[in-house]
Design a protein around this motif. Structure first.
Motif, PDB file in Angstrom:
ATOM      1  N   LYS A  75       0.844  -1.210   0.000  1.00 11.68           N
ATOM      2  CA  LYS A  75       0.000   0.000   0.000  1.00 11.68           C
ATOM      3  C   LYS A  75       0.876   1.256   0.000  1.00 11.68           C
ATOM      4  O   LYS A  75       0.592   2.230  -0.700  1.00 11.68           O
ATOM      5  CB  LYS A  75      -0.906  -0.022   1.242  1.00 11.68           C
ATOM      6  CG  LYS A  75      -1.858   1.165   1.355  1.00 11.68           C
ATOM      7  CD  LYS A  75      -3.042   1.031   0.442  1.00 11.68           C
ATOM      8  CE  LYS A  75      -4.061   2.153   0.670  1.00 11.68           C
ATOM      9  NZ  LYS A  75      -5.186   2.049  -0.269  1.00 11.68           N
ATOM     10  N   ARG A  94      -0.082  -0.419  -8.517  1.00 15.49           N
ATOM     11  CA  ARG A  94      -0.117  -1.607  -7.654  1.00 15.49           C
ATOM     12  C   ARG A  94       1.252  -2.263  -7.673  1.00 15.49           C
ATOM     13  O   ARG A  94       1.881  -2.402  -8.740  1.00 15.49           O
ATOM     14  CB  ARG A  94      -1.165  -2.592  -8.181  1.00 15.49           C
ATOM     15  CG  ARG A  94      -1.238  -3.933  -7.447  1.00 15.49           C
ATOM     16  CD  ARG A  94      -2.040  -3.825  -6.163  1.00 15.49           C
ATOM     17  NE  ARG A  94      -2.334  -5.134  -5.598  1.00 15.49           N
ATOM     18  CZ  ARG A  94      -1.610  -5.720  -4.634  1.00 15.49           C
ATOM     19  NH1 ARG A  94      -0.555  -5.115  -4.126  1.00 15.49           N
ATOM     20  NH2 ARG A  94      -1.960  -6.903  -4.158  1.00 15.49           N
ATOM     21  N   LYS A 135       2.787  -5.828  -6.095  1.00 15.56           N
ATOM     22  CA  LYS A 135       2.505  -7.078  -5.373  1.00 15.56           C
ATOM     23  C   LYS A 135       3.803  -7.842  -5.194  1.00 15.56           C
ATOM     24  O   LYS A 135       4.584  -7.987  -6.143  1.00 15.56           O
ATOM     25  CB  LYS A 135       1.494  -7.901  -6.177  1.00 15.56           C
ATOM     26  CG  LYS A 135       1.481  -9.389  -5.905  1.00 15.56           C
ATOM     27  CD  LYS A 135       0.772  -9.710  -4.630  1.00 15.56           C
ATOM     28  CE  LYS A 135       0.842 -11.214  -4.335  1.00 15.56           C
ATOM     29  NZ  LYS A 135       0.351 -11.517  -3.005  1.00 15.56           N
ATOM     30  N   THR A 191      -2.618 -12.212  -7.491  1.00 14.73           N
ATOM     31  CA  THR A 191      -2.590 -10.774  -7.234  1.00 14.73           C
ATOM     32  C   THR A 191      -4.017 -10.240  -7.274  1.00 14.73           C
ATOM     33  O   THR A 191      -4.767 -10.565  -8.186  1.00 14.73           O
ATOM     34  CB  THR A 191      -1.770 -10.044  -8.318  1.00 14.73           C
ATOM     35  OG1 THR A 191      -0.431 -10.538  -8.295  1.00 14.73           O
ATOM     36  CG2 THR A 191      -1.746  -8.531  -8.077  1.00 14.73           C
ATOM     37  N   GLY A 192      -4.360  -9.424  -6.291  1.00 18.41           N
ATOM     38  CA  GLY A 192      -5.641  -8.732  -6.324  1.00 18.41           C
ATOM     39  C   GLY A 192      -5.379  -7.248  -6.472  1.00 18.41           C
ATOM     40  O   GLY A 192      -4.411  -6.729  -5.920  1.00 18.41           O
ATOM     41  N   LEU A 193      -6.218  -6.558  -7.266  1.00 18.12           N
ATOM     42  CA  LEU A 193      -6.043  -5.111  -7.358  1.00 18.12           C
ATOM     43  C   LEU A 193      -7.369  -4.406  -7.580  1.00 18.12           C
ATOM     44  O   LEU A 193      -8.335  -5.014  -8.047  1.00 18.12           O
ATOM     45  CB  LEU A 193      -5.023  -4.717  -8.431  1.00 18.12           C
ATOM     46  CG  LEU A 193      -5.184  -5.149  -9.869  1.00 18.12           C
ATOM     47  CD1 LEU A 193      -4.533  -4.109 -10.773  1.00 18.12           C
ATOM     48  CD2 LEU A 193      -4.502  -6.472 -10.097  1.00 18.12           C
ATOM     49  N   ASP A 194      -7.372  -3.171  -7.203  1.00 21.00           N
ATOM     50  CA  ASP A 194      -8.561  -2.334  -7.330  1.00 21.00           C
ATOM     51  C   ASP A 194      -8.327  -1.363  -8.478  1.00 21.00           C
ATOM     52  O   ASP A 194      -7.417  -0.535  -8.424  1.00 21.00           O
ATOM     53  CB  ASP A 194      -8.764  -1.569  -6.011  1.00 21.00           C
ATOM     54  CG  ASP A 194     -10.060  -0.763  -6.022  1.00 21.00           C
ATOM     55  OD1 ASP A 194     -10.751  -0.748  -7.064  1.00 21.00           O
ATOM     56  OD2 ASP A 194     -10.380  -0.163  -4.982  1.00 21.00           O
ATOM     57  N   GLU A 195      -9.153  -1.502  -9.528  1.00 19.44           N
ATOM     58  CA  GLU A 195      -9.021  -0.591 -10.682  1.00 19.44           C
ATOM     59  C   GLU A 195     -10.114   0.465 -10.657  1.00 19.44           C
ATOM     60  O   GLU A 195     -10.608   0.871 -11.710  1.00 19.44           O
ATOM     61  CB  GLU A 195      -9.055  -1.391 -11.992  1.00 19.44           C
ATOM     62  CG  GLU A 195      -7.793  -2.202 -12.226  1.00 19.44           C
ATOM     63  CD  GLU A 195      -7.753  -2.859 -13.598  1.00 19.44           C
ATOM     64  OE1 GLU A 195      -8.830  -3.054 -14.183  1.00 19.44           O
ATOM     65  OE2 GLU A 195      -6.647  -3.180 -14.055  1.00 19.44           O
ATOM     66  N   LEU A 216      -7.300  -8.122   2.220  1.00 18.45           N
ATOM     67  CA  LEU A 216      -6.822  -6.810   1.789  1.00 18.45           C
ATOM     68  C   LEU A 216      -7.764  -6.110   0.811  1.00 18.45           C
ATOM     69  O   LEU A 216      -7.747  -4.890   0.701  1.00 18.45           O
ATOM     70  CB  LEU A 216      -5.430  -6.936   1.163  1.00 18.45           C
ATOM     71  CG  LEU A 216      -4.327  -7.471   2.089  1.00 18.45           C
ATOM     72  CD1 LEU A 216      -3.005  -7.588   1.348  1.00 18.45           C
ATOM     73  CD2 LEU A 216      -4.153  -6.570   3.310  1.00 18.45           C
ATOM     74  N   PRO A 228      -7.684  -2.542   3.176  1.00 19.63           N
ATOM     75  CA  PRO A 228      -6.674  -1.516   2.941  1.00 19.63           C
ATOM     76  C   PRO A 228      -6.136  -1.384   1.521  1.00 19.63           C
ATOM     77  O   PRO A 228      -5.586  -0.335   1.190  1.00 19.63           O
ATOM     78  CB  PRO A 228      -5.551  -1.898   3.912  1.00 19.63           C
ATOM     79  CG  PRO A 228      -5.833  -3.268   4.346  1.00 19.63           C
ATOM     80  CD  PRO A 228      -7.279  -3.509   4.196  1.00 19.63           C
ATOM     81  N   LEU A 229      -6.285  -2.403   0.697  1.00 20.88           N
ATOM     82  CA  LEU A 229      -5.771  -2.233  -0.672  1.00 20.88           C
ATOM     83  C   LEU A 229      -6.818  -1.660  -1.623  1.00 20.88           C
ATOM     84  O   LEU A 229      -6.529  -1.463  -2.807  1.00 20.88           O
ATOM     85  CB  LEU A 229      -5.212  -3.552  -1.225  1.00 20.88           C
ATOM     86  CG  LEU A 229      -3.752  -3.873  -0.842  1.00 20.88           C
ATOM     87  CD1 LEU A 229      -3.263  -5.128  -1.557  1.00 20.88           C
ATOM     88  CD2 LEU A 229      -2.799  -2.722  -1.122  1.00 20.88           C
ATOM     89  N   ARG A 230      -8.008  -1.376  -1.114  1.00 23.30           N
ATOM     90  CA  ARG A 230      -8.993  -0.664  -1.949  1.00 23.30           C
ATOM     91  C   ARG A 230      -8.489   0.769  -2.149  1.00 23.30           C
ATOM     92  O   ARG A 230      -7.907   1.374  -1.242  1.00 23.30           O
ATOM     93  CB  ARG A 230     -10.357  -0.631  -1.246  1.00 23.30           C
ATOM     94  CG  ARG A 230     -11.023  -2.010  -1.131  1.00 23.30           C
ATOM     95  CD  ARG A 230     -11.930  -2.264  -2.287  1.00 23.30           C
ATOM     96  NE  ARG A 230     -12.582  -3.565  -2.166  1.00 23.30           N
ATOM     97  CZ  ARG A 230     -13.873  -3.721  -1.839  1.00 23.30           C
ATOM     98  NH1 ARG A 230     -14.625  -2.668  -1.577  1.00 23.30           N
ATOM     99  NH2 ARG A 230     -14.404  -4.925  -1.779  1.00 23.30           N
ATOM    100  N   LYS A 231      -8.753   1.308  -3.330  1.00 25.42           N
ATOM    101  CA  LYS A 231      -8.226   2.642  -3.650  1.00 25.42           C
ATOM    102  C   LYS A 231      -8.858   3.740  -2.798  1.00 25.42           C
ATOM    103  O   LYS A 231      -8.243   4.788  -2.582  1.00 25.42           O
ATOM    104  CB  LYS A 231      -8.459   2.950  -5.133  1.00 25.42           C
ATOM    105  CG  LYS A 231      -7.562   2.155  -6.066  1.00 25.42           C
ATOM    106  CD  LYS A 231      -6.099   2.522  -5.901  1.00 25.42           C
ATOM    107  CE  LYS A 231      -5.230   1.698  -6.844  1.00 25.42           C
ATOM    108  NZ  LYS A 231      -3.801   1.881  -6.577  1.00 25.42           N
ATOM    109  N   TRP A 276      -9.506   3.532   0.306  1.00 27.84           N
ATOM    110  CA  TRP A 276      -9.168   3.306   1.716  1.00 27.84           C
ATOM    111  C   TRP A 276      -7.899   4.072   2.096  1.00 27.84           C
ATOM    112  O   TRP A 276      -6.899   4.044   1.378  1.00 27.84           O
ATOM    113  CB  TRP A 276      -8.929   1.818   1.979  1.00 27.84           C
ATOM    114  CG  TRP A 276      -8.808   1.493   3.441  1.00 27.84           C
ATOM    115  CD1 TRP A 276      -9.806   1.107   4.284  1.00 27.84           C
ATOM    116  CD2 TRP A 276      -7.614   1.538   4.241  1.00 27.84           C
ATOM    117  NE1 TRP A 276      -9.328   0.912   5.553  1.00 27.84           N
ATOM    118  CE2 TRP A 276      -7.971   1.173   5.553  1.00 27.84           C
ATOM    119  CE3 TRP A 276      -6.287   1.854   3.988  1.00 27.84           C
ATOM    120  CZ2 TRP A 276      -7.062   1.108   6.602  1.00 27.84           C
ATOM    121  CZ3 TRP A 276      -5.373   1.808   5.033  1.00 27.84           C
ATOM    122  CH2 TRP A 276      -5.761   1.433   6.320  1.00 27.84           C
TER     123      TRP A 276
END
Lengths: 411, 158
Positions: free
Chosen positions: A49, A321, A323, B59-63, B114, B140-143, B145
């Motif tokens: 983060k 991002r 990772k 991998t997880g991500l918020d777009e 996350l 916490p990995l949401r944009k 947040w």
């Protein structure tokens, strides 16, 4: 299945000796471990983060601090991903210098591990000598990069520092000394019956289980899995360097020892070849401050195994991002499997066999006897000493080998 | 990149909806975006027919508009295939892949913790990597947040 005689032993998570605090809940029946429950995440620092709020260059230094032992591994893995997205082709000399530092890091990590392994089984003379030898590499790294760890050698587009003739000369001399000593340790591993008996059959991990559980690095290679990112997905100068992929089929802690020792010999060979063929030219190319939108998966063979970074950029100077999948996370399921059906006395060496930093200061274990409901606090040293004593009573005693190694080293 | 191109052709040949969606990025790197509804059959094909027999990571991500899950699987430690699925913020859920790779367990718990992505049929277990007392519905990995959210909550509780 639990029975009233089972004893549960929680180890951790607040464990000042560990870089990555972990919690092991062992269930014992007599001396045998019947089940293991591992909980991790206590040292989660939100680095991924934090990377989103910093520039790529700032991230490089943050990423380098994920791990004190394999700092170059993480920084190289990250910077490779950024360079791929930016379409940067770094100079050949920079590739060779990254490989040079990478192998010095592997040498000090493997020597450190060898000392830890020696200590955990009561072979403390091995610890003293291997850590003495490790200082040779630490001094080299300090002279070349300015730091013993967190070398700060990488930058986006190449490396920040060049090496000179003095560094090359000192490094080649160091490789000669270390090779001679490592060959001696290989001899000990191959010939000393005490060491072989102590480590053979301990922490078993079959070839199929290593693959199934996603084990990486020396842990997987000691189970016969011929995987090494330097060979399977080469990066930096590994495409041009000749070296052997080391495997072993013992599938236990003995095999992991043999693999690391042989990898040390390969590392000396790689360092010599890198220095012999070090190309002339620049060490960096100019990198843009803003990285174009894109994504990349980067892999790197850290001393503990495959490191993987995924980076997604959005056209700004900060990543969208980052990772990170460090090798320890990949090996955590394998550790659980290795401990099950083993003896409590083997727990320190089995855990140490995947974590070269499981060695430092204070350790504390809370023992909870489910039968008597009695709980007691004992130190890690207690379990460590118990393991040594337990094997001594079975006829495996390192007292003579400690004296023998010391006398041979001082001839 | 003969093998990479062959994998691309096989994926596109077997799944019409993947036509021109498979991207050979470079040597040993392939990525493909798969509709969520078809993820299972593509993943199964990649694992069982194309030989991607190891999982490296998830991998997880918020777009912003969507959440994304990327499964990084590899063939003999070499070619990495990244299978990407896009899921909505309204119903963020995927099926577990632990029936293919047991080591996916820890990676799936990570995207749950996350990013708040539900992983259906994942066996009960401990959370990872956040603390046991981490507030519910804080990902916490949401944009959207920020740490301030936790600090504000703590201030309210005081």
């Amino acid at each position: 299945m639990n029975n009233p005689g089972d004893v549960k032993i929680p180890i951790g998570p607040q464990h000042p000796a560990l870089k990555e605090p972990e919690s092991f809940l062992l269930t014992l029946r007599g001396e045998k471990i019947t089940s293991v429950n591992i909980k991790i995440g206590y040292n989660h620092r939100g680095i991924e983060k934090a990377c989103e709020d910093r520039t790529y260059i700032q991230d490089l230094y943050l990423i380098e601090r994920i791990c004190g032992i394999c700092s170059h591994s993480h920084s190289t893995c990250f910077v490779q991903a950024v360079e791929e997205i930016a379409g940067l082709e770094i100079p050949r000399r920079a590739k060779y210098l990254r490989t040079f530092i990478a192998e010095l890091e592997r040498i000090h990590s493997h020597l450190l591990w060898l000392g830890v392994a020696g200590h955990e089984i009561g072979f403390d003379t091995l610890l003293m000598y291997t850590w003495r030898d490790r200082e040779i590499v630490m001094d080299l790294l300090a002279a070349i990069t300015g730091n013993r760890v967190n070398y700060g050698i990488n930058t986006i587009g190449g490396v920040r520092r060049d090496i000179n003739a003095g560094h090359i000369d000192a490094s080649l001399k160091a490789m000669d000394i270390l090779e001679e000593r490592t060959k001696y340790y290989v001899g000990i591993a191959q010939e000393e019956i005490t060491l072989k008996k102590r480590l053979s059959g301990v922490g078993k991990l079959s070839y199929d289980d290593a693959l199934r559980l996603g084990a990486v690095g020396p842990t997987a290679r000691a189970s016969g899995v011929a995987r090494d990112v330097r060979k399977n997905d080469p990066y930096a100068a590994y495409t041009e360097i000749d070296f052997d992929l080391i495997t072993d089929d013992h599938c236990d802690v003995y095999g992991r020892t043999v693999v690391r020792l042989k990898e040390l010999l390969q590392a000396y060979k790689i360092v010599r070849e890198v220095l012999k063929n070090l190309p002339d030219g620049p060490i960096t190319v100019k990198a843009p401050r803003k990285i174009p939108a894109g994504e990349a998966v980067s892999r790197y063979e850290a001393p503990r195994g495959e490191d993987l970074h995924y980076v997604k950029s959005n056209g700004t100077e900060k990543p969208d991002r980052v990772k990170v999948r460090a090798p320890t996370l990949a090996n955590i399921q394998a550790v659980s499997h290795m401990l099950e059906d083993g003896y409590l006395a083997d727990m320190p060496i089995v855990v140490a066999a995947i974590d070269p930093c499981f060695s430092c200061t204070d350790r504390m274990i809370s023992m909870h006897n489910c039968g008597t409901r009695k709980e007691e606090i004992v130190s890690w040293e207690f379990v460590h000493a118990k393991g040594i004593e337990w094997y001594r009573n079975k006829g495996i005693d390192f007292s003579q080998l400690n004296k023998k190694l010391h006398s041979m080293m001082n001839k | 990149m003969v093998e990479e191109q062959k994998i691309k052709q096989e994926l596109e040949g077997n799944f019409s909806f993947l036509k021109e969606k498979v991207n050979v990025i470079r040597e040993r790197r392939i990525s493909v975006e798969v509709p969520l509804a078809s993820f299972r059959e593509v993943f199964d094909y990649a694992v069982n027919k194309l030989g991607f027999s190891s999982m490296s990571a998830i991998t997880g991500l918020d777009e912003a508009d969507n959440l994304v899950v990327i499964y990084h699987i590899n063939k003999n430690g070499s070619i990495v295939l990244s299978i990407k699925v896009i899921i909505s913020h309204q119903s963020p859920a995927v099926q577990t892949v632990t029936n293919y790779f047991s080591n996916a367990d820890i990676f799936e718990r990570e995207i749950m913790d996350l990013l708040g992505i539900k992983v259906e049929n994942l066996a009960p277990g401990q959370r990872y990597p956040l603390t046991d007392d981490w507030p519910k519905d804080e990902f916490p990995l949401r944009k959207d947040w920020h740490l301030q959210r936790i600090e504000d909550k703590e201030a309210e509780n005081e």
